[in-house]
Enzyme design. Structure first.
Site, PDB file in Angstrom:
ATOM      1  N   ASN A   1       0.873  -1.175   0.000  1.00 56.04           N
ATOM      2  CA  ASN A   1       0.000   0.000   0.000  1.00 56.04           C
ATOM      3  C   ASN A   1       0.906   1.220   0.000  1.00 56.04           C
ATOM      4  OD1 ASN A   1      -1.766   2.076   0.486  1.00 56.04           O
ATOM      5  ND2 ASN A   1      -2.395   1.385   2.529  1.00 56.04           N
ATOM      6  N   TRP A   2       1.028   1.827  -1.165  1.00 59.67           N
ATOM      7  CA  TRP A   2       1.952   2.961  -1.285  1.00 59.67           C
ATOM      8  C   TRP A   2       1.431   4.216  -0.586  1.00 59.67           C
ATOM      9  CZ3 TRP A   2       4.016   3.152  -7.054  1.00 59.67           C
ATOM     10  CH2 TRP A   2       4.651   1.938  -7.348  1.00 59.67           C
ATOM     11  N   LYS A   3       0.145   4.220  -0.241  1.00 55.79           N
ATOM     12  CA  LYS A   3      -0.498   5.415   0.338  1.00 55.79           C
ATOM     13  C   LYS A   3      -0.261   6.611  -0.600  1.00 55.79           C
ATOM     14  CE  LYS A   3      -0.213   3.196   4.786  1.00 55.79           C
ATOM     15  NZ  LYS A   3      -0.152   3.308   6.251  1.00 55.79           N
TER      16      LYS A   3
ATOM     17  N   HIS B   1      -9.416   0.976   4.842  1.00 51.72           N
ATOM     18  CA  HIS B   1      -8.141   1.209   5.525  1.00 51.72           C
ATOM     19  C   HIS B   1      -8.388   2.137   6.721  1.00 51.72           C
ATOM     20  CE1 HIS B   1      -4.100   2.558   6.418  1.00 51.72           C
ATOM     21  NE2 HIS B   1      -3.699   1.444   5.835  1.00 51.72           N
TER      22      HIS B   1
ATOM     23  N   GLU C   1      -6.855   4.607   7.751  1.00 50.50           N
ATOM     24  CA  GLU C   1      -6.713   6.033   7.441  1.00 50.50           C
ATOM     25  C   GLU C   1      -7.980   6.570   6.774  1.00 50.50           C
ATOM     26  OE1 GLU C   1      -2.931   5.580   5.441  1.00 50.50           O
ATOM     27  OE2 GLU C   1      -2.105   4.977   7.379  1.00 50.50           O
TER      28      GLU C   1
ATOM     29  N   GLU D   1      -5.085  -4.893  10.580  1.00 46.55           N
ATOM     30  CA  GLU D   1      -4.098  -3.834  10.794  1.00 46.55           C
ATOM     31  C   GLU D   1      -4.394  -3.106  12.103  1.00 46.55           C
ATOM     32  OE1 GLU D   1      -2.197  -2.679   6.739  1.00 46.55           O
ATOM     33  OE2 GLU D   1      -3.889  -1.368   7.121  1.00 46.55           O
TER      34      GLU D   1
ATOM     35  N   GLY E   1       2.618   2.518  10.737  1.00 44.74           N
ATOM     36  CA  GLY E   1       3.530   3.641  10.575  1.00 44.74           C
ATOM     37  C   GLY E   1       4.239   4.043  11.859  1.00 44.74           C
TER      38      GLY E   1
ATOM     39  N   SER F   1       3.666  -1.904  10.322  1.00 38.97           N
ATOM     40  CA  SER F   1       5.123  -1.932  10.509  1.00 38.97           C
ATOM     41  C   SER F   1       5.747  -3.291  10.171  1.00 38.97           C
ATOM     42  CB  SER F   1       5.506  -1.498  11.931  1.00 38.97           C
ATOM     43  OG  SER F   1       5.035  -0.181  12.180  1.00 38.97           O
TER      44      SER F   1
ATOM     45  N   GLY G   1       2.951  -0.992   4.260  1.00 42.30           N
ATOM     46  CA  GLY G   1       2.984   0.432   3.948  1.00 42.30           C
ATOM     47  C   GLY G   1       4.404   0.875   3.622  1.00 42.30           C
ATOM     48  N   GLY G   2       5.062   1.502   4.594  1.00 39.02           N
ATOM     49  CA  GLY G   2       6.380   2.093   4.385  1.00 39.02           C
ATOM     50  C   GLY G   2       7.381   1.190   3.676  1.00 39.02           C
TER      51      GLY G   2
HETATM   52  P1  13P Z   1       3.148   0.531   7.633  1.00 37.83           P
HETATM   53  O1  13P Z   1       3.666  -0.750   7.045  1.00 37.83           O
HETATM   54  O2  13P Z   1       3.824   1.743   7.111  1.00 37.83           O
HETATM   55  O3  13P Z   1       3.052   0.464   9.118  1.00 37.83           O
HETATM   56  O4  13P Z   1       1.622   0.671   7.104  1.00 37.83           O
HETATM   57  C1  13P Z   1       0.774  -0.403   7.199  1.00 37.83           C
HETATM   58  C2  13P Z   1      -0.449  -0.099   6.426  1.00 37.83           C
HETATM   59  O5  13P Z   1      -1.222   0.763   6.797  1.00 37.83           O
HETATM   60  C3  13P Z   1      -0.686  -0.845   5.190  1.00 37.83           C
HETATM   61  O6  13P Z   1      -1.966  -0.622   4.700  1.00 37.83           O
END
Ligand code: 13P
Length: 252
Positions: free
Chosen positions: A11-13, A97, A99, A169, A175, A214, A235-236
């Site tokens: 997930n590149w966000k 998600h 967010e 999640e 994050g 994470s 994510g990251g």
């Molecule tokens: P991180 O891997 O950056 O913690 O993000 C997880 C995430 O929200 C994937 O959708």
């Protein structure tokens, strides 16, 4: 993990220029050939989906959106439909998600409608569920996850889960660099699978439940080794090709 095919989805966000996304996709493209089992998915921002389609066509890597509007088309300024994602070759779309839930006010009901719309457009929804830190500390993890899951099951039906992926999640792990322990994650994954099994054992057995929060190359293996963890939503660490590929290899 059982004999379910693992999935690692990035997930590149809201990250990436055309230039660095092209580089990232090229790196993933170069490494994907060595995978034998894991399903690899990347979910770039909408505007970079055509670039993903261009770079990844002909590889084993699939791509998807991070969100969709539940309507088919029309006067919904700023939104993108499932049909549009499908038209650009997407196979998957993330729905619910944390967010989206916390920053954009998506309710359980709205998420359920997006889940249904995704399937109607021929996309596989990746449904995100997970509790806030305060909810975990109050002992509400299971009730929160159950409520988020039930909203979808009530609208779409239990059979619809057969053609979907769930991502657990925990919001406090997203994050933050603070990963759930393999046991904490396993407990919730097992709770989800058991809850689905109460309605349909076969669907539960085939359901891929990914962990997100994470996850990185250094901790992916022990998380994915848990019996009910079938991969990751990253994510990251999905923004660095070598790191993302290392997680894919851990799942493979
Ligand atoms: P991180 O891997 O950056 O913690 O993000 C997880 C995430 O929200 C994937 O959708």
């Amino acid at each position: 993990m059982s004999n379910r095919q693992p999935i690692v989805a990035g997930n590149w966000k809201m990250n990436g220029s055309q230039a660095d996304s092209a580089k990232l996709l090229a790196g993933i493209k170069q490494g994907q050939g060595s995978m034998s089992k894991a399903r690899i998915v990347v979910c770039p921002p909408f505007i970079l989906v055509p670039l993903a389609a261009k770079e990844l066509t002909g590889t084993v890597v699939a791509w998807g959106g991070q969100n969709l509007d539940p309507h088919k088309s029309g006067a919904y300024t700023g939104e993108v439909s499932g049909a549009m994602l499908k038209d650009f070759g997407c196979s998957y779309v993330i729905v619910g998600h944390s967010e989206r839930r916390s920053l954009y006010g998506e309710t359980d009901q709205a998420v359920a409608e997006k889940f249904k719309a995704a399937q109607e457009a021929g996309l596989v929804p990746i449904l995100c569920v997970g509790e806030l830190l305060a909810e975990r500390e109050a002992g509400q993890t299971e009730s929160v996850v159950a409520r988020q899951l039930d909203a979808v099951v009530n609208l779409a039906g239990i059979a619809a889960l057969a053609n979907s992926v769930i991502a657990y999640e925990p919001v406090w792990a997203i994050g933050t660099g603070k990963t759930a322990t393999p046991q904490q994650a396993q407990d919730v994954h097992k709770f989800i699978r058991t809850r689905v099994a109460a309605k349909d054992a076969k669907v539960a057995d085939g359901l891929r439940i990914l962990y997100g929060g994470s996850m990185k190359a250094a901790n992916a293996k022990e998380l994915i080794a848990q019996p009910d963890i079938d991969g990751g939503l990253i994510g990251g660490a999905s923004l660095v090709a070598d790191e993302f590929l290392a997680i894919c290899r851990a799942a493979d």
